[in-house]
Design a protein around this motif. Structure first.
Motif, PDB file in Angstrom:
ATOM      1  N   GLN A 109      46.156  -1.260  59.002  1.00 33.29           N
ATOM      2  CA  GLN A 109      45.891  -1.995  60.234  1.00 33.29           C
ATOM      3  C   GLN A 109      44.523  -1.675  60.837  1.00 33.29           C
ATOM      4  OE1 GLN A 109      47.847  -4.388  61.831  1.00 33.29           O
ATOM      5  NE2 GLN A 109      49.018  -4.324  59.918  1.00 33.29           N
ATOM      6  N   LEU A 110      44.035  -0.455  60.578  1.00 34.50           N
ATOM      7  CA  LEU A 110      42.818  -0.006  61.254  1.00 34.50           C
ATOM      8  C   LEU A 110      41.639   0.199  60.312  1.00 34.50           C
ATOM      9  CD1 LEU A 110      44.562   2.466  63.710  1.00 34.50           C
ATOM     10  CD2 LEU A 110      43.640   0.208  64.240  1.00 34.50           C
ATOM     11  N   GLY A 111      41.831  -0.026  59.023  1.00 35.11           N
ATOM     12  CA  GLY A 111      40.707  -0.010  58.097  1.00 35.11           C
ATOM     13  C   GLY A 111      40.284   1.350  57.593  1.00 35.11           C
ATOM     14  N   GLY A 112      41.177   2.334  57.600  1.00 32.59           N
ATOM     15  CA  GLY A 112      40.832   3.654  57.091  1.00 32.59           C
ATOM     16  C   GLY A 112      41.534   4.757  57.848  1.00 32.59           C
ATOM     17  N   MET A 113      41.245   5.996  57.457  1.00 35.56           N
ATOM     18  CA  MET A 113      41.885   7.163  58.048  1.00 35.56           C
ATOM     19  C   MET A 113      41.042   7.704  59.194  1.00 35.56           C
ATOM     20  SD  MET A 113      44.629   8.870  57.676  1.00 35.56           S
ATOM     21  CE  MET A 113      45.269  10.286  58.581  1.00 35.56           C
ATOM     22  N   SER A 114      41.706   8.359  60.159  1.00 34.81           N
ATOM     23  CA  SER A 114      40.988   8.983  61.276  1.00 34.81           C
ATOM     24  C   SER A 114      41.878  10.058  61.894  1.00 34.81           C
ATOM     25  CB  SER A 114      40.628   7.941  62.344  1.00 34.81           C
ATOM     26  OG  SER A 114      41.783   7.518  63.045  1.00 34.81           O
ATOM     27  N   GLY A 115      41.308  10.834  62.809  1.00 35.44           N
ATOM     28  CA  GLY A 115      42.081  11.840  63.522  1.00 35.44           C
ATOM     29  C   GLY A 115      43.177  11.224  64.372  1.00 35.44           C
ATOM     30  N   ASP A 116      42.908  10.065  64.967  1.00 31.38           N
ATOM     31  CA  ASP A 116      43.937   9.381  65.759  1.00 31.38           C
ATOM     32  C   ASP A 116      45.126   8.997  64.889  1.00 31.38           C
ATOM     33  OD1 ASP A 116      42.783   9.466  68.288  1.00 31.38           O
ATOM     34  OD2 ASP A 116      41.562   7.700  67.912  1.00 31.38           O
ATOM     35  N   ILE A 117      44.859   8.516  63.689  1.00 35.81           N
ATOM     36  CA  ILE A 117      45.949   8.136  62.784  1.00 35.81           C
ATOM     37  C   ILE A 117      46.726   9.366  62.344  1.00 35.81           C
ATOM     38  CG2 ILE A 117      46.474   7.126  60.523  1.00 35.81           C
ATOM     39  CD1 ILE A 117      44.136   5.224  60.955  1.00 35.81           C
TER      40      ILE A 117
ATOM     41  N   PRO B  69      32.337  17.391  47.538  1.00 35.13           N
ATOM     42  CA  PRO B  69      33.065  17.460  46.260  1.00 35.13           C
ATOM     43  C   PRO B  69      34.106  18.588  46.251  1.00 35.13           C
ATOM     44  CG  PRO B  69      30.862  18.397  46.028  1.00 35.13           C
ATOM     45  CD  PRO B  69      30.920  17.789  47.392  1.00 35.13           C
ATOM     46  N   GLY B  70      35.070  18.464  45.330  1.00 37.61           N
ATOM     47  CA  GLY B  70      36.074  19.512  45.154  1.00 37.61           C
ATOM     48  C   GLY B  70      37.163  19.529  46.200  1.00 37.61           C
ATOM     49  N   ARG B  71      37.422  18.373  46.814  1.00 38.37           N
ATOM     50  CA  ARG B  71      38.442  18.340  47.864  1.00 38.37           C
ATOM     51  C   ARG B  71      39.854  18.539  47.318  1.00 38.37           C
ATOM     52  NH1 ARG B  71      37.311  15.643  52.744  1.00 38.37           N
ATOM     53  NH2 ARG B  71      39.118  14.288  52.583  1.00 38.37           N
ATOM     54  N   TRP B  72      40.013  18.429  46.000  1.00 39.72           N
ATOM     55  CA  TRP B  72      41.331  18.619  45.399  1.00 39.72           C
ATOM     56  C   TRP B  72      41.878  20.013  45.697  1.00 39.72           C
ATOM     57  CZ3 TRP B  72      42.066  22.676  42.155  1.00 39.72           C
ATOM     58  CH2 TRP B  72      40.936  23.266  41.600  1.00 39.72           C
ATOM     59  N   LYS B  73      40.983  21.009  45.796  1.00 39.50           N
ATOM     60  CA  LYS B  73      41.453  22.383  46.015  1.00 39.50           C
ATOM     61  C   LYS B  73      42.051  22.555  47.418  1.00 39.50           C
ATOM     62  CE  LYS B  73      36.744  23.935  47.109  1.00 39.50           C
ATOM     63  NZ  LYS B  73      35.611  24.758  46.631  1.00 39.50           N
ATOM     64  N   TYR B  74      41.575  21.767  48.364  1.00 40.81           N
ATOM     65  CA  TYR B  74      42.138  21.827  49.714  1.00 40.81           C
ATOM     66  C   TYR B  74      43.502  21.150  49.750  1.00 40.81           C
ATOM     67  CZ  TYR B  74      37.300  23.046  50.727  1.00 40.81           C
ATOM     68  OH  TYR B  74      36.064  23.642  50.724  1.00 40.81           O
ATOM     69  N   ARG B  75      43.640  20.057  48.994  1.00 46.67           N
ATOM     70  CA  ARG B  75      44.950  19.411  48.895  1.00 46.67           C
ATOM     71  C   ARG B  75      45.951  20.342  48.205  1.00 46.67           C
ATOM     72  NH1 ARG B  75      41.449  14.896  47.790  1.00 46.67           N
ATOM     73  NH2 ARG B  75      41.712  15.094  45.534  1.00 46.67           N
ATOM     74  N   ALA B  76      45.482  21.059  47.190  1.00 46.42           N
ATOM     75  CA  ALA B  76      46.341  22.031  46.506  1.00 46.42           C
ATOM     76  C   ALA B  76      46.769  23.146  47.462  1.00 46.42           C
ATOM     77  CB  ALA B  76      45.621  22.615  45.298  1.00 46.42           C
TER      78      ALA B  76
ATOM     79  N   HIS C  22      46.850  13.394  53.989  1.00 43.67           N
ATOM     80  CA  HIS C  22      46.262  12.057  54.122  1.00 43.67           C
ATOM     81  C   HIS C  22      44.800  12.135  54.563  1.00 43.67           C
ATOM     82  CE1 HIS C  22      50.416  10.451  53.944  1.00 43.67           C
ATOM     83  NE2 HIS C  22      49.805   9.385  53.475  1.00 43.67           N
ATOM     84  N   VAL C  23      44.497  13.031  55.500  1.00 38.54           N
ATOM     85  CA  VAL C  23      43.106  13.163  55.949  1.00 38.54           C
ATOM     86  C   VAL C  23      42.224  13.635  54.803  1.00 38.54           C
ATOM     87  CG1 VAL C  23      41.545  14.347  57.534  1.00 38.54           C
ATOM     88  CG2 VAL C  23      43.785  13.623  58.331  1.00 38.54           C
ATOM     89  N   LEU C  24      42.751  14.530  53.973  1.00 38.93           N
ATOM     90  CA  LEU C  24      41.979  15.074  52.857  1.00 38.93           C
ATOM     91  C   LEU C  24      41.907  14.141  51.656  1.00 38.93           C
ATOM     92  CD1 LEU C  24      43.336  18.731  53.010  1.00 38.93           C
ATOM     93  CD2 LEU C  24      40.951  18.046  53.381  1.00 38.93           C
ATOM     94  N   THR C  25      42.708  13.072  51.665  1.00 36.96           N
ATOM     95  CA  THR C  25      42.792  12.183  50.504  1.00 36.96           C
ATOM     96  C   THR C  25      42.228  10.797  50.769  1.00 36.96           C
ATOM     97  OG1 THR C  25      44.785  13.338  49.765  1.00 36.96           O
ATOM     98  CG2 THR C  25      44.363  11.171  48.807  1.00 36.96           C
ATOM     99  N   CYS C  26      42.505  10.243  51.936  1.00 37.27           N
ATOM    100  CA  CYS C  26      42.234   8.823  52.194  1.00 37.27           C
ATOM    101  C   CYS C  26      40.824   8.601  52.748  1.00 37.27           C
ATOM    102  CB  CYS C  26      43.262   8.269  53.172  1.00 37.27           C
ATOM    103  SG  CYS C  26      44.963   8.449  52.585  1.00 37.27           S
ATOM    104  N   VAL C  27      40.287   7.436  52.443  1.00 36.91           N
ATOM    105  CA  VAL C  27      38.948   7.058  52.917  1.00 36.91           C
ATOM    106  C   VAL C  27      38.965   6.904  54.438  1.00 36.91           C
ATOM    107  CG1 VAL C  27      37.126   5.328  52.787  1.00 36.91           C
ATOM    108  CG2 VAL C  27      38.492   5.854  50.755  1.00 36.91           C
ATOM    109  N   PRO C  28      38.041   7.568  55.148  1.00 31.16           N
ATOM    110  CA  PRO C  28      38.043   7.488  56.613  1.00 31.16           C
ATOM    111  C   PRO C  28      37.425   6.202  57.148  1.00 31.16           C
ATOM    112  CG  PRO C  28      36.294   8.933  55.861  1.00 31.16           C
ATOM    113  CD  PRO C  28      37.050   8.517  54.637  1.00 31.16           C
TER     114      PRO C  28
END
Length: 251
Positions: A224-232, A173-180, A154-160
């Motif tokens: 609820q909080l408008g994006g992704m974060s470390g707390d989430i 760029p190229g964050r897909w490789k980290y998700r893989a 989720h951290v690597l995919t969702c808008v923070p």
């Protein structure tokens, strides 16, 4: 070499145990996040050792349950509990979005954080003491692996969120490789856990419950909080792991 640095960056950032190789490279933060499942595996392997020791010493069930629960939170410096509490303070305030985001960053502890923390720990204690006598080593290994894998994806995919520490890394760029990489590690550790499991169906059901509860809890918190974060991310780990241990107890 970058893979080694990324792994030990994850170790140093998400585990309180002494890090064997201390090296930090701010350009590798996405790679650090990609190693969350393997960090979970380190946590799970040590947890397995603690379970083995508990059984060798034949400790009272309630004492064993307390030790097992303390470990899973203490080994990560209570970091994920902090995120869980912050998110609950913000979400349950039912204020406008801007105010919820302000509460999320506030260092003070509110009533909602305290109440939800009490129920989280009660749930963990009840579930762990019930599940402990028949607890499967494979399931215990997999529980922190899957929760951290789901959170990391989720951290690597969702808008923070705008104030999140991951804003700049999201633009790389190229964050897909980290998700893989996260998916590949999950496949490896799930296979290892299956080989260790005595009750395979229970382990697989637990894995599915952790995954689904992690996806839904993270999606809810982000809305609820408008994006992704470390707390989430910490909030997601706490809820999905509670769902996992409850599954083992109910089974």
């Amino acid at each position: 070499m970058k893979f080694i640095i990324g792994f030990f960056m994850a170790w140093g950032n998400f585990i309180t145990l002494p890090c064997p190789y201390k090296r930090w490279d701010s350009t590798l933060k996405n790679m650090m996040l990609a190693f969350l499942p393997s960090v979970g595996a380190v946590v799970g392997l040590l947890w397995m050792g603690l379970l083995w020791l508990f059984r060798q010493l034949e400790l009272p069930l309630l004492v064993g349950g307390l030790v097992m629960i303390f470990y899973i939170f203490a080994v990560c410096g209570f970091m994920h509990l902090d995120g869980f509490m912050d998110c609950n303070d913000a979400i349950l305030s039912r204020r406008p979005l801007e105010e919820r985001q302000r509460i999320l960053k506030d260092s003070t502890v509110g009533a909602f954080a305290v109440v939800t923390l009490a129920f989280l720990l009660l749930g963990w204690f009840a579930a762990m003491t019930e599940a402990l006598p028949s607890l499967d080593y494979g399931a215990l290994l997999l529980l922190p692996v899957v929760s951290r894998g789901v959170s990391g994806l989720h951290v690597l995919t969702c808008v923070p969120i705008g104030h999140s520490q991951y804003v700049k890394d999201y633009e790389v760029p190229g964050r897909w490789k980290y998700r893989a990489a996260v998916a590949a590690q999950l496949a490896v550790w799930i296979t290892a856990a299956i080989l260790l499991s005595v009750n395979l169906s229970r382990t697989l059901v637990m894995t599915a419950v952790i995954t689904v509860s992690g996806i839904f809890s993270c999606s809810y918190a982000r809305r609820q909080l408008g994006g992704m974060s470390g707390d989430i991310a910490g909030y997601t780990i706490c809820i999905s792991e509670l769902a996992g241990i409850l599954t083992l107890a109910v089974w």
